[in-house]
Design an enzyme around this catalytic site. Structure first.
Site, PDB file in Angstrom:
ATOM      1  N   GLY A   1     -82.231 122.824  51.578  1.00 30.92           N
ATOM      2  CA  GLY A   1     -82.442 121.705  50.690  1.00 30.92           C
ATOM      3  C   GLY A   1     -83.645 120.601  51.499  1.00 30.92           C
ATOM      4  O   GLY A   1     -83.933 119.716  51.225  1.00 30.92           O
TER       5      GLY A   1
ATOM      6  N   GLY B   1     -86.760 121.154  52.044  1.00 29.11           N
ATOM      7  CA  GLY B   1     -88.119 121.170  51.143  1.00 29.11           C
ATOM      8  C   GLY B   1     -89.030 122.363  51.967  1.00 29.11           C
ATOM      9  O   GLY B   1     -90.369 122.314  51.735  1.00 29.11           O
ATOM     10  N   LYS B   2     -88.445 123.250  52.515  1.00 31.31           N
ATOM     11  CA  LYS B   2     -89.214 124.343  53.226  1.00 31.31           C
ATOM     12  C   LYS B   2     -90.172 125.186  52.362  1.00 31.31           C
ATOM     13  O   LYS B   2     -91.462 125.485  52.264  1.00 31.31           O
ATOM     14  CB  LYS B   2     -88.611 125.359  53.991  1.00 31.31           C
TER      15      LYS B   2
ATOM     16  N   ASP C   1     -91.882 131.084  54.786  1.00 34.86           N
ATOM     17  CA  ASP C   1     -90.583 130.194  54.528  1.00 34.86           C
ATOM     18  C   ASP C   1     -89.399 130.763  55.448  1.00 34.86           C
ATOM     19  O   ASP C   1     -89.060 131.843  55.066  1.00 34.86           O
ATOM     20  CB  ASP C   1     -90.624 130.066  53.175  1.00 34.86           C
TER      21      ASP C   1
END
Length: 204
Positions: free
Chosen positions: A10, A12-13, A78
């Protein structure tokens, strides 16, 4: 050029990975969430599926890193292979959700793989408070994430902070995302890009 983004669930990657890939014209390597055959099972029955899930991620990430180095392209990734081994698997083990036998087997596999991979040229760590993580998780509304507890997120955050304090695989940039909205606010995204530019210019 290999850039990777690390951070808790959560933080924001994935969003930032896509935005930076577009800005710099880098190729984005996203986490294999959609095709992961263990994720739903894991969140419903963590103890049964933790080892399977972690080995799947380890395999997927090792393949990714190997391909990144061979491609010769500028790539932004990511999440890293290190997060699985230093944060997620040890956390599951500590919570009693992965047996000693499975954890030792997993660690042995990671140690072997680590000898064949290089750290990213630049690691960007997205630091976030628990309240911000919870807000972002609710906002994106993935069904399998509904059962994630605040205790679980807190344990992960503690491990992230411990890991990042001793990180020595390459250049590191820490971004506190609590008061940033890099999706809706171009100035916030611009400030992140400026900091990345400074790091990249220092690399070459």
């Amino acid at each position: 050029m290999h850039v990777a983004i690390a951070g808790n669930i959560g933080a924001g990657k994935t969003t930032l990975t896509k935005l930076l890939a577009k800005h710099y014209n880098w190729e984005a390597q996203l986490e294999d969430v959609v095709d992961n055959p263990y994720l739903d099972d894991f969140y419903n029955q963590m103890e049964r599926w933790s080892f399977n899930l972690q080995v799947y991620f380890l395999n997927s990430r090792f393949r990714q890193v190997s391909q990144i180095r061979e491609s010769g392209k500028d790539i932004i990734q990511d999440r890293t292979i290190y997060e699985d081994a230093h944060i997620f698997a040890p956390n599951l083990h500590a919570m009693g959700l992965m047996t000693n036998r499975d954890f030792e087997n997993y660690k042995s596999l990671f140690d072997l793989m680590e000898g064949f991979v290089q750290g990213p040229d630049l690691l960007i760590y997205l630091r976030s408070s628990i309240s911000n993580l919870v807000s972002q998780i609710h906002k994106r509304g993935r069904d399998y994430e509904n059962s994630i507890s605040i205790d679980y997120l807190s344990r992960l955050n503690e491990r992230y902070e411990a890991w990042i304090t001793g990180y020595n695989k390459g250049n590191l940039l820490i971004i506190d995302v609590d008061n940033l909205d890099f999706v809706s606010n171009p100035e916030d995204l611009g400030s992140i890009i400026n900091r990345i530019d400074a790091e990249i210019n220092g690399l070459f």
